[in-house]
Design a protein around this motif. Structure first.
Motif, PDB file in Angstrom:
ATOM      1  N   THR A  24      19.009  -1.509   0.938  1.00  7.29           N
ATOM      2  CA  THR A  24      18.825  -0.628  -0.208  1.00  7.29           C
ATOM      3  C   THR A  24      20.010   0.329  -0.229  1.00  7.29           C
ATOM      4  O   THR A  24      20.516   0.727   0.822  1.00  7.29           O
ATOM      5  CB  THR A  24      17.485   0.135  -0.152  1.00  7.29           C
ATOM      6  OG1 THR A  24      17.309   0.864  -1.357  1.00  7.29           O
ATOM      7  CG2 THR A  24      17.391   1.076   1.020  1.00  7.29           C
ATOM      8  N   VAL A  25      20.487   0.669  -1.414  1.00  6.69           N
ATOM      9  CA  VAL A  25      21.613   1.591  -1.553  1.00  6.69           C
ATOM     10  C   VAL A  25      21.085   3.013  -1.412  1.00  6.69           C
ATOM     11  O   VAL A  25      20.140   3.398  -2.088  1.00  6.69           O
ATOM     12  CB  VAL A  25      22.310   1.408  -2.928  1.00  6.69           C
ATOM     13  CG1 VAL A  25      23.434   2.420  -3.098  1.00  6.69           C
ATOM     14  CG2 VAL A  25      22.835  -0.013  -3.071  1.00  6.69           C
ATOM     15  N   SER A  58      16.980  -8.773  15.273  1.00  6.97           N
ATOM     16  CA  SER A  58      17.757  -8.222  16.380  1.00  6.97           C
ATOM     17  C   SER A  58      19.123  -8.895  16.541  1.00  6.97           C
ATOM     18  O   SER A  58      20.102  -8.229  16.872  1.00  6.97           O
ATOM     19  CB  SER A  58      16.973  -8.302  17.685  1.00  6.97           C
ATOM     20  OG  SER A  58      16.653  -9.644  17.995  1.00  6.97           O
ATOM     21  N   LYS A  59      19.227 -10.187  16.293  1.00  5.78           N
ATOM     22  CA  LYS A  59      20.514 -10.879  16.410  1.00  5.78           C
ATOM     23  C   LYS A  59      21.517 -10.327  15.387  1.00  5.78           C
ATOM     24  O   LYS A  59      22.672 -10.062  15.720  1.00  5.78           O
ATOM     25  CB  LYS A  59      20.349 -12.383  16.210  1.00  5.78           C
ATOM     26  CG  LYS A  59      21.662 -13.134  16.329  1.00  5.78           C
ATOM     27  CD  LYS A  59      21.510 -14.612  16.030  1.00  5.78           C
ATOM     28  CE  LYS A  59      22.880 -15.270  16.023  1.00  5.78           C
ATOM     29  NZ  LYS A  59      22.912 -16.535  15.350  1.00  5.78           N
ATOM     30  N   SER A  60      21.060 -10.155  14.150  1.00  3.32           N
ATOM     31  CA  SER A  60      21.935  -9.607  13.105  1.00  3.32           C
ATOM     32  C   SER A  60      22.339  -8.178  13.437  1.00  3.32           C
ATOM     33  O   SER A  60      23.507  -7.801  13.277  1.00  3.32           O
ATOM     34  CB  SER A  60      21.237  -9.651  11.750  1.00  3.32           C
ATOM     35  OG  SER A  60      20.997 -10.979  11.360  1.00  3.32           O
ATOM     36  N   MET A  61      21.391  -7.386  13.928  1.00  2.00           N
ATOM     37  CA  MET A  61      21.690  -5.997  14.280  1.00  2.00           C
ATOM     38  C   MET A  61      22.709  -5.930  15.414  1.00  2.00           C
ATOM     39  O   MET A  61      23.647  -5.133  15.366  1.00  2.00           O
ATOM     40  CB  MET A  61      20.419  -5.245  14.669  1.00  2.00           C
ATOM     41  CG  MET A  61      20.683  -3.788  14.993  1.00  2.00           C
ATOM     42  SD  MET A  61      21.457  -2.886  13.640  1.00  2.00           S
ATOM     43  CE  MET A  61      20.020  -2.303  12.803  1.00  2.00           C
ATOM     44  N   ASP A  65      14.197  -4.334   7.587  1.00  2.00           N
ATOM     45  CA  ASP A  65      13.640  -5.457   8.352  1.00  2.00           C
ATOM     46  C   ASP A  65      14.714  -6.398   8.882  1.00  2.00           C
ATOM     47  O   ASP A  65      14.630  -7.612   8.725  1.00  2.00           O
ATOM     48  CB  ASP A  65      12.629  -6.255   7.504  1.00  2.00           C
ATOM     49  CG  ASP A  65      11.411  -5.438   7.151  1.00  2.00           C
ATOM     50  OD1 ASP A  65      11.022  -4.574   7.961  1.00  2.00           O
ATOM     51  OD2 ASP A  65      10.847  -5.668   6.075  1.00  2.00           O
ATOM     52  N   ILE A  66      15.720  -5.842   9.539  1.00  2.01           N
ATOM     53  CA  ILE A  66      16.814  -6.656  10.058  1.00  2.01           C
ATOM     54  C   ILE A  66      16.428  -7.223  11.429  1.00  2.01           C
ATOM     55  O   ILE A  66      15.819  -6.530  12.241  1.00  2.01           O
ATOM     56  CB  ILE A  66      18.108  -5.827  10.125  1.00  2.01           C
ATOM     57  CG1 ILE A  66      19.300  -6.706  10.470  1.00  2.01           C
ATOM     58  CG2 ILE A  66      17.992  -4.667  11.078  1.00  2.01           C
ATOM     59  CD1 ILE A  66      20.636  -6.039  10.295  1.00  2.01           C
TER      60      ILE A  66
END
Length: 66
Positions: free
Chosen positions: A16-17, A44-47, A41-42
């Protein structure tokens, strides 16, 4: 939905902006144009991938209230 490419990885991240600085407002403030995004809702791998990337870069803007 943001498609974010980091190296060879392409992430699909819901965002969200939270702020926008367009050409007009950047001319007044003297700061670069841009926007701030909040990840939603990211996984853990992406984070981990994003954190690894940003730890190697100097911040452009840091807002302590976000």
């Amino acid at each position: 939905l943001l498609n974010l490419k980091i190296g060879k990885e392409v992430l699909e991240v819901l965002t969200t902006v939270v702020w926008v600085r367009d050409v007009n407002s950047s001319g007044i403030s003297g700061e670069s144009t841009g926007m701030g995004l909040k990840f939603i809702d990211i996984d853990s791998k992406s984070m981990e991938l994003i954190l690894s990337f940003i730890q190697k870069k100097d911040p452009i803007l840091y807002d302590a209230e976000l």
